[in-house]
Design an enzyme around this catalytic site. Structure first.
Site, mmCIF file in Angstrom:
data_model
loop_
_atom_site.group_PDB
_atom_site.id
_atom_site.type_symbol
_atom_site.label_atom_id
_atom_site.label_comp_id
_atom_site.label_asym_id
_atom_site.label_seq_id
_atom_site.Cartn_x
_atom_site.Cartn_y
_atom_site.Cartn_z
ATOM 1 C CG ASN A 158 22.117 -1.990 -6.673
ATOM 2 O OD1 ASN A 158 21.578 -3.045 -7.022
ATOM 3 N ND2 ASN A 158 23.303 -1.953 -6.092
ATOM 4 C CG HIS A 194 25.502 -3.258 -1.771
ATOM 5 N ND1 HIS A 194 26.123 -4.088 -2.687
ATOM 6 C CD2 HIS A 194 26.360 -3.128 -0.732
ATOM 7 C CE1 HIS A 194 27.316 -4.431 -2.212
ATOM 8 N NE2 HIS A 194 27.487 -3.861 -1.031
ATOM 9 C CB SER A 227 22.361 0.518 1.456
ATOM 10 O OG SER A 227 23.126 0.369 2.631
ATOM 11 C CG ASP A 269 27.713 -1.971 -4.834
ATOM 12 O OD1 ASP A 269 26.648 -2.099 -5.451
ATOM 13 O OD2 ASP A 269 28.526 -2.895 -4.658
HETATM 14 C C1 GRF Z 1 20.614 -9.523 -2.841
HETATM 15 O O1 GRF Z 1 21.296 -9.825 -1.659
HETATM 16 C C2 GRF Z 1 20.867 -8.104 -3.261
HETATM 17 O O2 GRF Z 1 21.026 -7.249 -2.183
HETATM 18 C C3 GRF Z 1 22.150 -8.207 -4.028
HETATM 19 O O3 GRF Z 1 22.052 -9.435 -4.717
HETATM 20 C C4 GRF Z 1 21.169 -10.301 -4.026
HETATM 21 C C5 GRF Z 1 20.098 -10.683 -4.997
HETATM 22 O O4 GRF Z 1 19.220 -11.640 -4.475
HETATM 23 N N1 GRF Z 1 22.343 -7.066 -4.862
HETATM 24 P P1 GRF Z 1 17.881 -11.965 -5.238
HETATM 25 O O5 GRF Z 1 18.253 -12.387 -6.660
HETATM 26 O O6 GRF Z 1 17.021 -10.747 -5.233
HETATM 27 O O7 GRF Z 1 17.264 -13.105 -4.484
#
Ligand code: GRF
Length: 191
Positions: A109, A111, A138, A147
């Site tokens: 994932n 984050h 991260s 997370d």
């Molecule tokens: C990103 O900021 C990611 O880190 C978080 O959700 C957002 C997703 O953005 N988990 P996208 O859909 O990839 O543009």
């Protein structure tokens, strides 16, 4: 590169990280290929990036289904497409323990915070409000806790005076798009 690892990307929205993963797989030495994009939001804009490239998509709302029941559907789809690793990219859904267990060590994932700081939502606002000097993103292995899980890679950005959550998010997002393809490539090389 022959025998690239088959990856599924799970999204719920915009899909800019999915796009970054797709752009990076254009490199001759990229060790993965996105073979399936899954969304729990049927009209997630990010699905268009996959469709434009002829990549298989599975878009289905989770509404009205039990969490484990929906995850079992997704899992069946991943297995049917012979997926070897999973990248969550803005997938706004808690995963059931059984699903996480089934993909242990193969699911990551991204984050938008320097974990373990600021798990959950509104990370940019929380970092600004805390008066932090830096923020970032991260990539971590997915474990049942939200997370949580071993951190594989991080990137840091400064928080500048006058930053709003939006300006800070944009600065972090540039780093997300650079970091996520690298981290996914590194993970699949170990599989
Ligand atoms: C990103 O900021 C990611 O880190 C978080 O959700 C957002 C997703 O953005 N988990 P996208 O859909 O990839 O543009």
């Amino acid at each position: 590169m022959a025998d690239r690892k088959r990856v599924a990307v799970l999204i719920s929205g915009r899909g800019s990280n999915l796009k970054a993963l797709l752009v990076a797989q254009g490199a001759a030495d990229c060790p993965y290929k996105v073979a399936l994009v899954v969304s729990n939001v049927e009209d997630a804009p990010g699905l268009d990036f996959a469709r434009a490239l002829g990549i298989a998509t599975f878009a289905r709302s989770h509404k009205g289904m039990k969490r484990a029941e929906f995850d079992a559907l997704v899992d069946a789809e991943l297995r049917a497409h012979k997926i070897e690793a999973v990248a969550l990219a803005g997938y706004m859904r808690l995963l059931s323990p059984g699903f996480v267990e089934g993909w242990a060590g193969r699911m990551i994932n991204i984050h938008p915070s320097l974990l373990p700081l600021y798990k959950g939502l509104d990370t940019h606002q929380r970092a600004i409000e805390a008066g932090d000097a830096t923020h970032g993103c991260s990539v971590h292995l997915v474990t049942p806790e939200l997370d949580d899980g071993p951190i594989l890679a991080q990137a840091e950005v400064p928080i500048l005076s006058g930053d709003t959550p939006d300006t800070l998010a944009a600065r972090v997002l540039v780093e997300e798009h650079r970091l996520y393809p690298l981290a996914l490539a590194e993970l699949v090389r170990t599989l």
